[in-house]
Design an enzyme around this catalytic site. Structure first.
Site, mmCIF file in Angstrom:
data_model
loop_
_atom_site.group_PDB
_atom_site.id
_atom_site.type_symbol
_atom_site.label_atom_id
_atom_site.label_comp_id
_atom_site.label_asym_id
_atom_site.label_seq_id
_atom_site.Cartn_x
_atom_site.Cartn_y
_atom_site.Cartn_z
ATOM 1 N N ASP A 1 50.692 19.472 38.704
ATOM 2 C CA ASP A 1 51.310 18.440 37.879
ATOM 3 C C ASP A 1 50.285 17.745 36.993
ATOM 4 O O ASP A 1 49.075 17.922 37.149
ATOM 5 C CB ASP A 1 51.975 17.384 38.771
ATOM 6 C CG ASP A 1 53.137 17.948 39.576
ATOM 7 O OD1 ASP A 1 53.726 18.948 39.132
ATOM 8 O OD2 ASP A 1 53.435 17.380 40.642
ATOM 9 N N ARG B 1 51.908 25.695 39.681
ATOM 10 C CA ARG B 1 51.943 24.708 38.598
ATOM 11 C C ARG B 1 51.470 23.360 39.112
ATOM 12 O O ARG B 1 52.221 22.652 39.776
ATOM 13 C CB ARG B 1 53.361 24.564 38.058
ATOM 14 C CG ARG B 1 53.996 25.863 37.591
ATOM 15 C CD ARG B 1 55.465 25.635 37.272
ATOM 16 N NE ARG B 1 56.146 26.855 36.855
ATOM 17 C CZ ARG B 1 57.449 26.932 36.585
ATOM 18 N NH1 ARG B 1 58.200 25.839 36.734
ATOM 19 N NH2 ARG B 1 57.984 28.077 36.216
ATOM 20 N N ARG C 1 51.724 15.493 47.775
ATOM 21 C CA ARG C 1 51.566 14.075 47.443
ATOM 22 C C ARG C 1 52.476 13.199 48.296
ATOM 23 O O ARG C 1 52.098 12.084 48.681
ATOM 24 C CB ARG C 1 51.823 13.848 45.954
ATOM 25 C CG ARG C 1 50.721 14.431 45.064
ATOM 26 C CD ARG C 1 51.141 14.446 43.601
ATOM 27 N NE ARG C 1 51.484 13.106 43.137
ATOM 28 C CZ ARG C 1 52.130 12.880 41.983
ATOM 29 N NH1 ARG C 1 52.481 13.900 41.206
ATOM 30 N NH2 ARG C 1 52.401 11.646 41.607
#
Length: 250
Positions: A54, A52, A200
């Protein structure tokens, strides 16, 4: 006869609320793929993604699979779906796979790439895909810090506090920095799985090492502390790309 079809998909995630379908919006990659498949076959189906991404995150090699009774020849799927998808989502490959292939569960490792523009001025043509850091970065400490992440570790310090995973232990096979001549930097991270915001946060922390705000040894301590509040910023989503997903047959 029911077939299991695997797609490799690239997309610009700027205008989407992430990969996973959501009840309040159609602006997700999964929903757009499912709509295109429905328009093509007349049958609703669920698309399974390898992961998934973002909101605002891009993909070069996202992998999905779905089941269909359609008799459309496999070599026509990519072109047919691309004629129905928005222009910022492109199917680059379609293939028939075994019944038990599962885009997420069958994946053995993934590579993400985070891109930094380390020039004085931002690149207006690449602003959707690069995080602009105008202050010169020290590359050698960044490379050394990335090497400390390789191996099996508890990455609690490098995942969102919102993570719901029972275990934060993951294995990183490779973490490296690639510098282009024009001041563009790429952080590549390959692992067996990734936690919420993990790449990230790694990117944000490594950037702080490059800025001199942290030392290389700080990375080792962060792994030991297992405390998200002690690590660096969560780098913006637009610099991140799901680069490639690997499976046993590859």
């Amino acid at each position: 006869m029911r077939r299991n079809i695997r797609l490799t998909v690239s997309y610009d995630g700027t205008d989407y609320q992430g990969f996973q379908a959501q009840s309040h919006t159609d602006q997700t990659i999964q929903t757009q793929l499912e709509h295109a498949i429905y328009r093509l076959t007349g049958t609703k189906t669920s698309v399974i993604g390898s992961g998934r991404t973002d909101a605002g995150v891009h993909a070069r090699g996202q992998v999905v699979n779905f089941y269909t009774d359609s008799s459309i020849p496999i070599e026509r799927w990519a072109l047919a779906l691309n004629s129905l998808l928005p222009k910022d989502i492109v199917v680059t490959e379609a293939k028939a796979v075994s019944e038990d292939f599962h885009a997420r569960k069958s994946a053995r490792k993934k590579t993400y790439r985070y891109t930094i523009n380390n020039r004085r001025f931002p690149d207006v043509l690449m602003r959707r895909y690069q995080y602009h850091v105008p202050v010169p970065l020290r590359l050698e400490p960044m490379e050394q810090a990335l090497q400390l992440l390789v191996g099996e570790h508890d990455f609690t310090s490098f995942c969102s506090a919102k993570s719901t995973q029972a275990s934060h232990v993951r294995t990183i096979y490779e973490a490296r920095l690639a510098a282009e001549e024009d001041g563009v930097l790429h952080i590549y991270v390959t692992g067996n799985g990734f936690l919420y915001n993990m790449v990230r946060i790694i990117a944000g922390t490594i950037i702080e090492v490059g800025l001199g705000k942290r030392t290389v040894e700080d990375i080792r301590r962060l792994l030991e502390l297992q405390d998200r509040t002690k690590s660096g910023i969560t780098a913006p989503p637009h610099g991140l790309v799901l680069w490639e997903v690997f499976y046993d047959e590859e």
